[in-house]
Scaffold this active site. Structure first.
Site, PDB file in Angstrom:
ATOM      1  N   CYS A 234       0.838  -1.203   0.000  1.00 60.43           N
ATOM      2  CA  CYS A 234       0.000   0.000   0.000  1.00 60.43           C
ATOM      3  C   CYS A 234       0.872   1.252   0.000  1.00 60.43           C
ATOM      4  O   CYS A 234       0.566   2.238  -0.679  1.00 60.43           O
ATOM      5  CB  CYS A 234      -0.931   0.000   1.210  1.00 60.43           C
ATOM      6  SG  CYS A 234      -0.103  -0.264   2.795  1.00 60.43           S
TER       7      CYS A 234
ATOM      8  N   THR B 285      10.259  -0.695   6.790  1.00 58.90           N
ATOM      9  CA  THR B 285       9.412  -0.872   5.607  1.00 58.90           C
ATOM     10  C   THR B 285      10.302  -0.936   4.378  1.00 58.90           C
ATOM     11  O   THR B 285      11.287  -0.195   4.278  1.00 58.90           O
ATOM     12  CB  THR B 285       8.381   0.261   5.437  1.00 58.90           C
ATOM     13  OG1 THR B 285       7.701   0.085   4.185  1.00 58.90           O
ATOM     14  CG2 THR B 285       9.010   1.639   5.455  1.00 58.90           C
TER      15      THR B 285
END
Length: 339
Positions: free
Chosen positions: A157, A216
């Site tokens: 996302c 991330t």
């Protein structure tokens, strides 16, 4: 042309919202769902009620072993399976050519290819993959190779939020290097209260009580979908106690100096042109909940961006990390089916 027939493996946050997006968009036909841990009656309940996105605006029921989902315009008759082994799911019998792999477990080419044994033609992993080619709609989807790409990834996302913005800026001004931070909503992998968490001890702290620094791969992944940015971006996340909607902060050095007005104009042009529906532009004084249910990958916040000088800027973009992403999964299926 008939709508692509889709199967969903894993009826969690993304699996359920991919089904919602499919019903809403009416561009694909979901014909099968598999989840070994959720029986059909529980599926009805979980799909109907959602603490973040509200009640499903339509009807859902279980009839004759199938999920019947309708919003008044279109009805999906969905076969339900409860197999733990992807190779045993009879996608071919149900006519599901495109399988959304949304368990978060089978994210490599080798593991996801088990779906092909059950009759699937293509598998779309709804997560980053270590080895499957990643496609971000509006950025590199034109690189899809129908003959060879059978297992693909819709990336993350956060990559879907960052990549469209990075592409616009890099194409127009050139990014020398950049650091990304995503202030990211809580997800299902986190703990409600402190608990054990492997090697990443911070990840085990209570999600509702803390701002949690986390890793991330989203920024590095942009280098995979935009080769010109390979090795030029990296990033981190701060997990925060909100249920949905996250925000990307891209701080970067530009080759070609630009005023903030010039940067805004470039993003606005892309949002109204080639990236319409993917990238959005706002001049309103917005906050995170304003984007719950937003279908865009990335919403550029023109009022929140700042610059130190024409070559050093901080750019801000919002995203509904659940629903915006789920809409891109459906769009990617529609795209590859049309090739």
């Amino acid at each position: 042309m008939s709508k692509p027939k889709v199967g969903i493996n894993g009826f969690g946050r993304i699996g359920r919202l991919v089904l919602r997006a499919a019903v809403e968009k009416d561009t694909v036909d979901v014909v099968a769902v598999n989840d070994p841990f959720i029986n059909i009656d529980y599926m009805v309940y979980m799909f109907k009620y959602d603490s973040t996105h509200g009640r499903f605006k339509g009807s859902v029921s279980a009839e004759g072993g199938k999920l019947i989902v309708t919003n008044g315009k279109t009805t999906h008759h969905i076969s339900v399976h409860n197999s733990k082994d992807p190779a045993e799911i009879p996608w071919g019998v149900d006519g599901a050519e495109y399988v959304v792999e949304s368990t978060g477990v089978f994210t490599t080419t080798d593991k996801a290819s088990a779906h092909l044994k059950g009759g699937a033609k293509k598998v779309i992993i709804s997560a980053p993959s270590a080895d499957a080619p990643m496609f971000v709609m509006g950025v590199n989807n034109d690189m899809y190779d129908k003959a060879n790409n059978h297992i693909i990834s819709n990336a993350s996302c956060t990559t879907n939020c960052l990549a469209p913005l990075a592409k616009v800026i890099h194409d127009k001004f050139g990014i020398i290097e950049g650091l990304m931070t995503t202030v990211h909503a809580t997800t299902a992998t986190q703990k409600t209260v402190d608990g054990p968490s492997g090697k990443l001890w911070r990840d085990g702290r209570g999600a509702g009580q803390n701002i949690i620094p986390a890793s991330t791969g989203a920024a590095k992944a942009v280098g995979k979908v935009i080769p010109g940015l390979n090795g030029k971006l990296t990033g981190m996340a701060n997990r925060v106690p909100t249920p949905d909607v996250s925000v990307v902060d891209l701080t970067c050095r530009l080759q070609k100096g630009a005023t903030m007005d010039e940067i805004k104009a470039a993003v606005k042009e892309a949002a109204n042109g080639p990236m319409k529906g993917i990238l959005e532009y706002t001049e309103d004084q917005v906050v995170s909940t304003d984007f719950t249910g937003d279908t865009h990958s990335s919403i550029f916040d023109s009022l929140a961006c700042i610059s130190l000088n024409p070559n050093f800027v901080k750019l801000i973009a919002w995203y509904d990390n659940e629903y915006g992403y789920s809409n891109r999964v459906v769009d990617l299926i529609s795209y590859i089916a049309s090739r």
